[in-house]
Design an enzyme around this catalytic site. Sequence first.
Site, PDB file in Angstrom:
ATOM      1  N   LYS A 145      45.674  35.727  42.085  1.00 47.85           N
ATOM      2  CA  LYS A 145      45.954  34.392  41.537  1.00 47.85           C
ATOM      3  C   LYS A 145      47.197  33.800  42.196  1.00 47.85           C
ATOM      4  O   LYS A 145      47.245  32.620  42.527  1.00 47.85           O
ATOM      5  CB  LYS A 145      46.148  34.533  40.023  1.00 47.85           C
ATOM      6  CG  LYS A 145      46.039  33.276  39.213  1.00 47.85           C
ATOM      7  CD  LYS A 145      44.693  32.610  39.360  1.00 47.85           C
ATOM      8  CE  LYS A 145      44.127  32.048  38.115  1.00 47.85           C
ATOM      9  NZ  LYS A 145      42.757  31.594  38.222  1.00 47.85           N
ATOM     10  N   LYS A 194      41.196  25.483  44.155  1.00 47.62           N
ATOM     11  CA  LYS A 194      42.635  25.681  44.308  1.00 47.62           C
ATOM     12  C   LYS A 194      43.028  26.090  45.730  1.00 47.62           C
ATOM     13  O   LYS A 194      44.012  25.611  46.274  1.00 47.62           O
ATOM     14  CB  LYS A 194      43.021  26.794  43.332  1.00 47.62           C
ATOM     15  CG  LYS A 194      44.436  26.732  42.853  1.00 47.62           C
ATOM     16  CD  LYS A 194      44.668  27.761  41.758  1.00 47.62           C
ATOM     17  CE  LYS A 194      44.182  27.294  40.431  1.00 47.62           C
ATOM     18  NZ  LYS A 194      44.145  28.223  39.360  1.00 47.62           N
ATOM     19  N   ASP A 252      38.578  29.601  43.610  1.00 46.50           N
ATOM     20  CA  ASP A 252      39.362  29.382  42.389  1.00 46.50           C
ATOM     21  C   ASP A 252      39.318  27.914  41.936  1.00 46.50           C
ATOM     22  O   ASP A 252      39.593  27.002  42.731  1.00 46.50           O
ATOM     23  CB  ASP A 252      40.831  29.802  42.626  1.00 46.50           C
ATOM     24  CG  ASP A 252      41.518  30.243  41.345  1.00 46.50           C
ATOM     25  OD1 ASP A 252      40.852  30.289  40.293  1.00 46.50           O
ATOM     26  OD2 ASP A 252      42.732  30.535  41.398  1.00 46.50           O
TER      27      ASP A 252
HETATM   28  P1  NAD Z   1      36.999  35.322  30.708  1.00 48.75           P
HETATM   29  O1  NAD Z   1      37.754  36.598  30.822  1.00 48.75           O
HETATM   30  O2  NAD Z   1      36.906  34.680  29.380  1.00 48.75           O
HETATM   31  O3  NAD Z   1      35.516  35.517  31.230  1.00 48.75           O
HETATM   32  C1  NAD Z   1      35.191  36.366  32.272  1.00 48.75           C
HETATM   33  C2  NAD Z   1      33.866  37.047  31.926  1.00 48.75           C
HETATM   34  O4  NAD Z   1      33.461  37.789  33.057  1.00 48.75           O
HETATM   35  C3  NAD Z   1      33.980  38.043  30.776  1.00 48.75           C
HETATM   36  O5  NAD Z   1      32.999  37.762  29.812  1.00 48.75           O
HETATM   37  C4  NAD Z   1      33.736  39.399  31.440  1.00 48.75           C
HETATM   38  O6  NAD Z   1      33.082  40.288  30.580  1.00 48.75           O
HETATM   39  C5  NAD Z   1      32.881  38.989  32.619  1.00 48.75           C
HETATM   40  N1  NAD Z   1      32.860  39.893  33.785  1.00 48.75           N
HETATM   41  C6  NAD Z   1      33.851  40.609  34.366  1.00 48.75           C
HETATM   42  N2  NAD Z   1      33.395  41.277  35.444  1.00 48.75           N
HETATM   43  C7  NAD Z   1      32.088  40.956  35.569  1.00 48.75           C
HETATM   44  C8  NAD Z   1      31.074  41.311  36.480  1.00 48.75           C
HETATM   45  N3  NAD Z   1      31.295  42.166  37.478  1.00 48.75           N
HETATM   46  N4  NAD Z   1      29.849  40.787  36.304  1.00 48.75           N
HETATM   47  C9  NAD Z   1      29.576  39.932  35.293  1.00 48.75           C
HETATM   48  N5  NAD Z   1      30.500  39.579  34.378  1.00 48.75           N
HETATM   49  C10 NAD Z   1      31.742  40.086  34.515  1.00 48.75           C
HETATM   50  O7  NAD Z   1      37.655  34.350  31.785  1.00 48.75           O
HETATM   51  P2  NAD Z   1      37.525  32.759  31.901  1.00 48.75           P
HETATM   52  O8  NAD Z   1      38.655  32.125  31.171  1.00 48.75           O
HETATM   53  O9  NAD Z   1      36.149  32.347  31.598  1.00 48.75           O
HETATM   54  O10 NAD Z   1      37.843  32.580  33.450  1.00 48.75           O
HETATM   55  C11 NAD Z   1      36.896  33.048  34.392  1.00 48.75           C
HETATM   56  C12 NAD Z   1      37.479  33.038  35.794  1.00 48.75           C
HETATM   57  O11 NAD Z   1      37.768  31.695  36.155  1.00 48.75           O
HETATM   58  C13 NAD Z   1      38.764  33.838  35.961  1.00 48.75           C
HETATM   59  O12 NAD Z   1      38.766  34.504  37.175  1.00 48.75           O
HETATM   60  C14 NAD Z   1      39.815  32.771  35.984  1.00 48.75           C
HETATM   61  O13 NAD Z   1      40.980  33.165  36.684  1.00 48.75           O
HETATM   62  C15 NAD Z   1      39.068  31.665  36.699  1.00 48.75           C
HETATM   63  N6  NAD Z   1      39.693  30.366  36.474  1.00 48.75           N
HETATM   64  C16 NAD Z   1      39.787  29.836  35.229  1.00 48.75           C
HETATM   65  C17 NAD Z   1      40.417  28.610  35.042  1.00 48.75           C
HETATM   66  C18 NAD Z   1      40.533  27.949  33.707  1.00 48.75           C
HETATM   67  O14 NAD Z   1      41.191  26.933  33.591  1.00 48.75           O
HETATM   68  N7  NAD Z   1      39.874  28.429  32.695  1.00 48.75           N
HETATM   69  C19 NAD Z   1      40.982  27.966  36.137  1.00 48.75           C
HETATM   70  C20 NAD Z   1      40.857  28.535  37.379  1.00 48.75           C
HETATM   71  C21 NAD Z   1      40.193  29.720  37.539  1.00 48.75           C
END
Ligand code: NAD
Length: 530
Positions: free
Chosen positions: A363, A486, A314
């Site tokens: 999370k 994280k 994370d």
């Molecule tokens: P998002 O939902 O915009 O993007 C996720 C993408 O993954 C989507 O396009 C979805 O279609 C795709 N997806 C889902 N399952 C899949 C699979 N099996 N194979 C391929 N693609 C798949 O999310 P995000 O904002 O880009 O965040 C992505 C991850 O990062 C999340 O798990 C989030 O919790 C983690 N994260 C984000 C932040 C942040 O600040 N943005 C911080 C910590 C962790």
Amino acid sequence: MTATSTPQPADIKFNPKKCSLDKDTNELTSNYTYENIVFDENNQFDTISTNYKFKVDLSKPKSLGILLVGLGGNNGSTLFSTVKCLQNNISFHNGKFNTTKEPLYGSMTQCSTIKLGVDAQGNDVFVPFKDILPMMDPSNFIVHGWDINNSNMAEAIERSQVLQYDLIQNLKPFVEKTRPMPSIYYPDFIALNQNDRVNNISNSTQDPQKWQDLQRIRNDIKTFKHENHLDQVIVLWTANTERCVEIIPGINDTSENIMAAIKNNHQEISPSNIFAIASILEGAPYINGSPQNTFVPGIIELAESRNVLIAGDDLKTGQTKLKSVMMQYLVDAGIKPVSIASYNHLGNNDGKNLSSHAQFRSKEISKASVIDDCIDSNKILYPDIELKEKDNHVDHCIVIKYVPAVGDSKVAMDEYYSELMLGGHNRISIHNVCEDSLLATPIIIDLLVMTEFFSRIKYTKVVDGIESTDFNEFYPILTFLSYWLKAPLTRSGFKPINSLNRQRLALENFLRLLIGLPANDELRFEERLV
Ligand code: NAD
């Protein structure tokens, strides 16, 4: 070394008393004596000291292959766009102001400095983090990846609503031809509310063939590497948060068992398990940017046996990063935090996915662990944390709500409630709003830059003046990356370090030792002694 240029190997400055440069192999070798204090069960201590030789290959690759799982998501499409901006010198009209090209603010490797020493007057001398030794420039990343949705990258950045309108228009010609590769989707791992996104998968959801899925992903990695003439590919999961998998003896507890479980289409094999195993088998480092427990014991064992770098879990972006700083400040000041209440609301697709309980739970676990090492470090404030009684722990509450209206602008509200002397209390409230993906993307860049950098370092022990000719690679769980993670995945038998200062200190001092400098101790004797 200058403040602006990226050094070529010839520019590298090092301490010749500790280091030597082999011009034929372009490797810099440094000698370092590691010292630590070790206590025995009777609280008696001894100093241990071990001599090491570290070797850095100064020749960085021309290009680095990056495969993102979740390429079409907010983080994935923002990273892809950032690299395209750098490669094509794309500028944009930023609000009502002029056309700008933005530095990669938020990236420690690209925008921070490290203190190297002092000048003749005793003033500190800093150099850019990325100029100490050769590191990949993100403009040399070749980025591709998978997504369960087939939108092209122009559609993906429009959907994400992260970038400014003008930038999206300027980027479109450079990104619209790229579509993510089909991915694998096992419906019960991400939230059901993601179902309507699924139109780009290579597996059948009715009749799963997980062993074939593994072969397909391995093949995708091989083909990408071959077609782009790459020496190294790093795979990073930035797809939706999955629910955690159950750790089941006989299924995912050893590398042999997990391979058998894949062949048997076992229910507890998640898509992220498949991606991690495919990467390890292809020798590609794998980073888990989401909170789920992808790295089950069987996968860690596989990484150990193949000597492939892994790191997770994370991304440590806003709220958690601040929490690991605030907790350390309070506890090191002798103030006793008794509760932390953290509220988030966000309106992007990540927020939508996290509105489902099983995914929120992944999370919650990763966010909760961030204060553990601080509590553990101070037995005056927290005499016995095992008791879990009122006086011995912090009430830590985490709430995440999906509010579509705020889009990618995540709101984080935290209250730190602490006890002061003579019955007093200290309440600190923090309200933070920012584009979630613009915090996450520079962190992804740092993880990639540093993973490649660490893969060029080897070491050997020197015993009684005799050094082994066999140089080792790092232990596969690369905890040097925990600054950006994280809930740092940690080697069995060791506790994670969450404190941001301690994580950064380790990185700084490691870079310093590679060029033959001692650890930074801030003693400042020039000023303090007569
Ligand atoms: P998002 O939902 O915009 O993007 C996720 C993408 O993954 C989507 O396009 C979805 O279609 C795709 N997806 C889902 N399952 C899949 C699979 N099996 N194979 C391929 N693609 C798949 O999310 P995000 O904002 O880009 O965040 C992505 C991850 O990062 C999340 O798990 C989030 O919790 C983690 N994260 C984000 C932040 C942040 O600040 N943005 C911080 C910590 C962790």
